[in-house]
Design a protein around this motif. Sequence first.
Motif, PDB file in Angstrom:
ATOM      1  N   ILE A  41       0.860  -1.182   0.000  1.00 36.23           N
ATOM      2  CA  ILE A  41       0.000   0.000   0.000  1.00 36.23           C
ATOM      3  C   ILE A  41       0.898   1.234   0.000  1.00 36.23           C
ATOM      4  O   ILE A  41       1.633   1.483   0.948  1.00 36.23           O
ATOM      5  N   LYS A  42       0.842   1.998  -1.082  1.00 37.65           N
ATOM      6  CA  LYS A  42       1.738   3.144  -1.248  1.00 37.65           C
ATOM      7  C   LYS A  42       1.030   4.428  -0.786  1.00 37.65           C
ATOM      8  O   LYS A  42       0.647   5.263  -1.599  1.00 37.65           O
ATOM      9  N   CYS A  43       0.824   4.555   0.506  1.00 38.19           N
ATOM     10  CA  CYS A  43       0.167   5.739   1.070  1.00 38.19           C
ATOM     11  C   CYS A  43       0.982   6.236   2.264  1.00 38.19           C
ATOM     12  O   CYS A  43       1.738   5.474   2.879  1.00 38.19           O
ATOM     13  N   SER A  44       0.768   7.503   2.626  1.00 38.59           N
ATOM     14  CA  SER A  44       1.482   8.071   3.768  1.00 38.59           C
ATOM     15  C   SER A  44       0.533   8.907   4.622  1.00 38.59           C
ATOM     16  O   SER A  44      -0.528   9.333   4.159  1.00 38.59           O
ATOM     17  N   ASN A  45       0.938   9.118   5.886  1.00 45.33           N
ATOM     18  CA  ASN A  45       0.230  10.019   6.806  1.00 45.33           C
ATOM     19  C   ASN A  45      -1.215   9.571   7.055  1.00 45.33           C
ATOM     20  O   ASN A  45      -2.148  10.359   6.991  1.00 45.33           O
ATOM     21  N   LEU A  46      -1.360   8.267   7.342  1.00 49.22           N
ATOM     22  CA  LEU A  46      -2.673   7.701   7.658  1.00 49.22           C
ATOM     23  C   LEU A  46      -2.717   7.326   9.137  1.00 49.22           C
ATOM     24  O   LEU A  46      -1.718   6.882   9.710  1.00 49.22           O
ATOM     25  N   VAL A  47      -3.882   7.460   9.765  1.00 45.88           N
ATOM     26  CA  VAL A  47      -4.070   7.020  11.153  1.00 45.88           C
ATOM     27  C   VAL A  47      -5.457   6.401  11.286  1.00 45.88           C
ATOM     28  O   VAL A  47      -6.346   6.621  10.454  1.00 45.88           O
ATOM     29  N   VAL A  48      -5.612   5.627  12.364  1.00 38.87           N
ATOM     30  CA  VAL A  48      -6.946   5.144  12.724  1.00 38.87           C
ATOM     31  C   VAL A  48      -7.629   6.235  13.546  1.00 38.87           C
ATOM     32  O   VAL A  48      -7.058   6.754  14.509  1.00 38.87           O
ATOM     33  N   GLY A  49      -8.810   6.630  13.125  1.00 39.91           N
ATOM     34  CA  GLY A  49      -9.572   7.643  13.854  1.00 39.91           C
ATOM     35  C   GLY A  49     -10.920   7.095  14.313  1.00 39.91           C
ATOM     36  O   GLY A  49     -11.407   6.094  13.774  1.00 39.91           O
ATOM     37  N   GLU A  50     -11.486   7.768  15.325  1.00 41.40           N
ATOM     38  CA  GLU A  50     -12.816   7.379  15.812  1.00 41.40           C
ATOM     39  C   GLU A  50     -13.786   8.536  15.567  1.00 41.40           C
ATOM     40  O   GLU A  50     -13.520   9.678  15.948  1.00 41.40           O
ATOM     41  N   ILE A  91     -10.370   4.723   8.753  1.00 40.01           N
ATOM     42  CA  ILE A  91      -9.071   5.137   8.193  1.00 40.01           C
ATOM     43  C   ILE A  91      -9.142   6.632   7.901  1.00 40.01           C
ATOM     44  O   ILE A  91     -10.046   7.090   7.200  1.00 40.01           O
ATOM     45  N   VAL A  92      -8.185   7.392   8.447  1.00 37.92           N
ATOM     46  CA  VAL A  92      -8.165   8.839   8.235  1.00 37.92           C
ATOM     47  C   VAL A  92      -6.864   9.230   7.535  1.00 37.92           C
ATOM     48  O   VAL A  92      -5.769   8.886   7.995  1.00 37.92           O
ATOM     49  N   ALA A  93      -7.018   9.922   6.412  1.00 41.09           N
ATOM     50  CA  ALA A  93      -5.859  10.504   5.725  1.00 41.09           C
ATOM     51  C   ALA A  93      -5.729  11.950   6.199  1.00 41.09           C
ATOM     52  O   ALA A  93      -6.601  12.777   5.942  1.00 41.09           O
TER      53      ALA A  93
END
Length: 790
Positions: A41-50, A91-93
């Motif tokens: 997966i070629k993505c950056s600056n992702l976090v799990v959000g609620e 998933i939050v970008a």
Amino acid sequence: MKLSRKFVSDYIALDDTLSILDIALAMTDVGNEFDDASPLIKCSNLVVGEVKTCENHPDSDHLHVCNVDVGEKELTIVCGAPNVAAGQKVIVALPGAVLPLGEIKKSNIRGVESNGMICSIAELGLDNKFLEEKDKAGIHVFPDTVEVGSDPIKALGLDDEVIDFELTSNRGDLLSVLGMAYELGAIYKKKVGEVEVSYKENKEDIKNSFEVEVETENCPLFLAKKVKNLTIKESPDFIKNRLIASGIRPINNVVDISNYVMLELGQPLHYYDAKRLGGKILVRMAKENETLTTLDNIERTLSKEDIVITDGKKAVGLAGVMGGLSTEVESDTKEIIIESAIFDPVKIRKTSKKILRSEASNRFEKGLDPKRSYLAIERSCHLLEKYADAEIVSGMVIYDKTKKEDKVISITVDKIKKVLGIEIEKDKVISIFQDLGFVVVDKKDHLEVSVPSRRLDIHIEEDLIEEVGRIYGMDKIEGSLPALNMVIGSYDKTKRSIKHYLADLGLNETFSYTLIPKSEATKFTTDKIEPIYLDYPMSEDKNTLRYSLLYSLKDIYDYNKNRGMEDLSIFEVGKGFYQENGIYKEEEKLAVLMTGDFYLGVKKEKVDFYIIKGILESFLDYLGYQNRYRIEVPKEVPKEFHKGQSADIILQGKKIGIIGKLHPNVVSNDVFVFEINLSLLLQNKGTRMEYKDIPKYPSIIKDVAFVLAKEIPASNVLSIIKKQGGKLLTDIDIFDVYEGEHVKENEKSLAFRLTFQDPKRTLTEEEVMDIFHKIIEKVKQELKAEIRDN
């Protein structure tokens, strides 16, 4: 071959400090090139959000305004997904994130500031074929156990890295994770782990209820195991994710396990529904026009070149390519028969090209290790027991005509040094072989190397030397010039000389394809030949090996004419191909094409038959064939040539080529060509022209015109003149051909200019006239000719 770093790490402990690019480059250094090396997966600056709150957008009927906790802070994000709701972990970008669709930035969406994006899995760049329906419809929702602020890619199990290799055809062993592990083990000096194959068997015996019969030599190995009471369900995440990383879509635990084992060990497996199959498998060649409905629900018409799996009566599978629909494993299947087999690689390749090229057929085509066939069926049973709750029936039905002994090759270190051109210690050589998983016995004066059966590409000493060279490092081998005198062969020298001479005459050399359309294979020649057709051409306009080079030159002429180039003088030296009694043959040929204007020195002349004839004669004289060839009226003319302006090229009584004008039905302009069979020409060696001093003594020139029958060729007159003229006749020119009112309808007039000269003295008029009169009388006598007096 796509290699998952997580998958190969099951068998070899790679250093965490090594990037995926480091590993790919190290593999390239030992001869295994790659197309891409990157995260799955070629993505950056992702976090799990609620999602804390989710309200309708004040200015839209489908957008939502969400407050999302991303760990250290809450962000306002506008989201258009239909399934977004408060309480979800998503998933939050974050702003600045880079996704396949572009960079995520702060934005104002219909008057509301949005600080990021809530993502679906599809928006992370995962191929659509790997997505579940819920992931296609909206954003991905994590279970409550996933921690806010953590890495969503890791939470999905997709934090893998993949190298996409472009492997050579001889390295079938690398079409498996285990094979890659052995290669990496040799590079990084790491030990390769064992494959777990343990499982329990019940008290039944498969041999009491099932049999295998093989009626074709194209199946040297067939193994069968039986499994009962299995449960078909979703696969564990690690299996699904490793299949995804390898480019294969997960389906269910049973199908996924067969694909998993194929990727892991390189041995394709096939599962049959045991109850629908019955108690027997018979392997045979298909009957001509026999039909089979394959798993894709297409009825296939087979030929006697295809290998089929049958239940003893009807076909239930196409060996090595695709199973049959009638024995497909379905959601209610409880018992299966596992097939692990080896089939003839050539047969599988031909069948797969007709039906379907797949991961499985690719491995069958490259050749398989019989030991891996046993290992794969055992591994399959282990995984089915563990992840499909399967009960394994004891025993195995075995048909095996393969050789499984390791190949033992003797080699000396001195030979390795000599071939590679390096100084290398014996201990280093032994270490390299051992790192590759080979067993080495040091016999003092030589090494005995046992090559495991998985390495189907190694047979002789040179193969072992190549292994030493690539693991030692080709970049460490210093280049050096060969220590021997190299001499250009006479044939190559002659061919090169021909090209230089024709270029000096003002012709341009061309290089064209040797492949032409089937419809053109017998054109431009009267030779009775059988063309060579390609079994699997890449295109219909290049499906036959050419016999004549003239089609290629005519094609080049058409290309230039269509672009306004009217003056063209070109040649090509190349091969012509044909077959005779099933034996493939080739001949070296020279072809010349001339049209438009041609410069003779500084003078521009329109190309005609005599200009191209002059080029031909100059070329043959240059090679030393003067007075040994003749141009004569042909007995048969190819339909592509103009009958009235074509001739055969004869050398010592044998036809070696053709010269003439192309027929107006072929080209609209005046185009002249000749083609010579160089293989025949150069069999009759000529002597190069010897240049002589300009004669000191004067010549005497006499002209004569003969009236004779139209059908008599000029070459007959020339032959008589040469014979009667002797050594004093140094040159003959035909300077006029006349047909008109001063001669009869069935006659023609040929005028000759004869030059007499002696390099040592001045000739007298009397002795020249004596020879001249003998020539005239002989021509009149033998050809019933008359002297033209007007």
